[in-house]
Design a protein around this motif. Sequence first.
Motif, short mmCIF file in Angstrom:
data_model
loop_
_atom_site.label_atom_id
_atom_site.label_comp_id
_atom_site.label_asym_id
_atom_site.label_seq_id
_atom_site.Cartn_x
_atom_site.Cartn_y
_atom_site.Cartn_z
N UNK A 236 -1.74 -4.42 -0.39
CA UNK A 236 -1.43 -4.57 1.02
C UNK A 236 -2.06 -3.40 1.78
N UNK A 237 -2.78 -3.72 2.85
CA UNK A 237 -3.42 -2.69 3.65
C UNK A 237 -2.71 -2.55 5.00
N UNK A 238 -2.74 -1.34 5.55
CA UNK A 238 -2.44 -1.21 6.97
C UNK A 238 -3.61 -1.83 7.73
N UNK A 239 -3.54 -1.86 9.05
CA UNK A 239 -4.60 -2.52 9.80
C UNK A 239 -5.89 -1.73 9.91
N UNK A 240 -5.86 -0.44 9.60
CA UNK A 240 -7.09 0.35 9.58
C UNK A 240 -7.65 0.69 10.94
N UNK A 241 -6.77 1.04 11.91
CA UNK A 241 -7.27 1.30 13.27
C UNK A 241 -8.11 2.56 13.34
N UNK A 242 -7.70 3.61 12.62
CA UNK A 242 -8.50 4.85 12.61
C UNK A 242 -8.24 5.58 11.29
N UNK A 243 -8.71 4.97 10.20
CA UNK A 243 -8.42 5.54 8.88
C UNK A 243 -9.10 6.90 8.68
N UNK B 145 1.80 2.89 8.85
CA UNK B 145 2.42 1.91 9.74
C UNK B 145 2.33 0.48 9.24
N UNK B 146 1.84 0.25 8.02
CA UNK B 146 1.70 -1.13 7.55
C UNK B 146 3.05 -1.85 7.60
N UNK B 147 3.00 -3.11 7.96
CA UNK B 147 4.21 -3.94 8.05
C UNK B 147 4.64 -4.36 6.64
N UNK C 263 0.40 8.13 9.30
CA UNK C 263 1.32 7.33 10.13
C UNK C 263 2.00 6.24 9.29
N UNK D 66 -7.89 -6.05 4.58
CA UNK D 66 -7.80 -4.65 5.02
C UNK D 66 -7.62 -4.51 6.53
N UNK E 230 -14.51 0.14 17.59
CA UNK E 230 -15.27 0.92 16.61
C UNK E 230 -16.14 0.00 15.74
N UNK F 46 -3.25 -6.72 8.92
CA UNK F 46 -1.98 -6.19 9.42
C UNK F 46 -2.03 -5.94 10.92
N UNK F 47 -3.22 -5.65 11.42
CA UNK F 47 -3.40 -5.48 12.86
C UNK F 47 -3.93 -6.74 13.50
N UNK G 226 -10.82 3.31 2.92
CA UNK G 226 -9.75 2.68 2.14
C UNK G 226 -10.30 1.77 1.05
N UNK G 227 -11.34 1.01 1.39
CA UNK G 227 -11.90 0.07 0.41
C UNK G 227 -12.52 0.82 -0.77
#
Lengths: 106, 481
Positions: A12-19, A61-63, A59, B52, B93, B55-56, A23-24
């Motif tokens: 499960x990943x967070x959304x990756x807004x500003x990693x 923040x993953x759901x 943070x 990846x 981005x 979630x967003x 991550x990959x």
Amino acid sequence: MRDAGPLRIGLKYCGGCKPDYDRLAVVQTIEERLRGAAVFVRSDSRDLDLILVVHGCPTVCADLSAFGGSTIWSVAGPGDAERFIAHVLDRMQGHTQGRTCDLQES
Amino acid sequence: MMTAEQYEQSLRLLNFEVYMFGKRVENVVDDPIIRPSMNAVAKTYEMAQRPEYEDIMTATSHITGKRINRFTHIHQNVGDLVKKSKMGRLMGRATGCCFQRCVGMDALNALSIVTFDIDKKHGTQYNQRFIKYLTFVQENDLTCDGAMTDPKGNRALAPHQQADPDLFLHVVEERADGVVVRGAKAHQTGAVNSHEIIVMPTIAMRAEDKDYAISFALPSDAKGILYIMGRQSCDTRKLESGNLDRGNALFGGHEALVVFDDVFVPWERIFMFKEYEFAGSLVENFASYHRQSYACKVGVGDVLIGAAQTAAEYNGAERASHVKDKIIEMNHLNETLYCGCISCASEGHKEPSGTYVVDKLLANVHKQNVTRFPYEIARLAQDIAGGLMVTMPAEDDFTSPATGKWLNKYYAGNCDVPTMNRMRILRLIENLTLGTAAVGYLTESMHGAGSPQAQRIMISRLANMGEKKRAAQKLSGIEDA
């Protein structure tokens, strides 16, 4: 106690807004280092031994609302990934030596 | 949810009437000037499919319970609002440009609030209609254009006072099965990449303007709708061979003037009809959501800061203290923008309809910063890049046997880096700060979602001066404070 086959780990990943890191690439490293010890599948798959949650930053923040009752391990950087790899390998080694497999995050 | 490929195919099925350079565009999807903007919207579909980012990029529909693209979602809690801001940064981005899909999301959310409020006052059925329409959008994963900005003519005059009544879109005929509208919507970002167009009034209105107080949705290729594409600086570079000189060869944005030449709208697609007292509320809610949406500029800022740092390294200047300080300043400005869009989301609240809306004061403060900071970030990026960014010869000169050897020799920077890589990063900075992408990163930051003065009016209205005065008077010992 589970059987001796490889662990089924849901990713499960967070959304990756500003990693803070790739991550990959880290997941690829985890998969390579745990080859034979674990198989990685989607987090909505069945019969999972645990959920590995890959957060891009502290943070975290993953759901996780869909994973109530599941064993969850979170990583938020390469250092966490190393600890996760070591933990799984250690536990799997213990399992092959007849000890109970405990996958709770420490 | 649609894949990127399915999205592209779905556009091919539409029969748009699009004009550019004075001629009809027969194949919109494959037109080399429009295509990069389609790629940017397609990216919103592609990323929603990837674990990846899901979630967003995805959410659970409050209507059907199904997994949907977040761009079709109605915010159900503060977490949804925060994820919207994060999605903006993520997509900015990933594309380095405007990805065009937030405006439809903002229109849907604003209508979910205002249709409910109109029904409560007038006993109408707009919200029920809207929910049916929203379900259609979510189930088919559609891209919607949110069309608010009328040409407006003489700004000193109300809609009904204009010499040409069509300068604000209005109703020209009422029928048993619907209405006919005439007018236009200007600066429509992503219009010809959209399946649907959602029309809203552009300003608060009074009783005299009730024929202009209309909101509706139509298929974007409905009879009578035509599109005239706007130009962008350096746009015809996309017609040239090679891709160096485009700066960002993959993605871009577009804007169009959308003309409604006596277009029929069936009643079931109308969400406001002459309830003029709600025009201002629809504008304010849409604008607040859309001002939050400028989180995307933070993502584009990430790209520009990354490009500036790369250029500094290619120049061998990355250790210079002034260069380091400029990079710090760029990050400071960019993250300050992020603070604004996250804070207005975090301080959001629930409306009577159940939809969550951002803190409107903070959303306007955020957008006010967006009208300024990208310009300073761009200035610093150009400072670091150096003049070669605008004096560099064409890609063909670099590949020419006659000139290539000289350019590769004399435009080398750090010897470890191929000259062409140095040129590529400079072209990207050019693209973002004065080329096609500057439309989105700079001037759209200035005027999109309302020009700076619009935010200042809202800040003036929303800042609670009474409480500030009371706090000051109490501390200073003034009685009855």
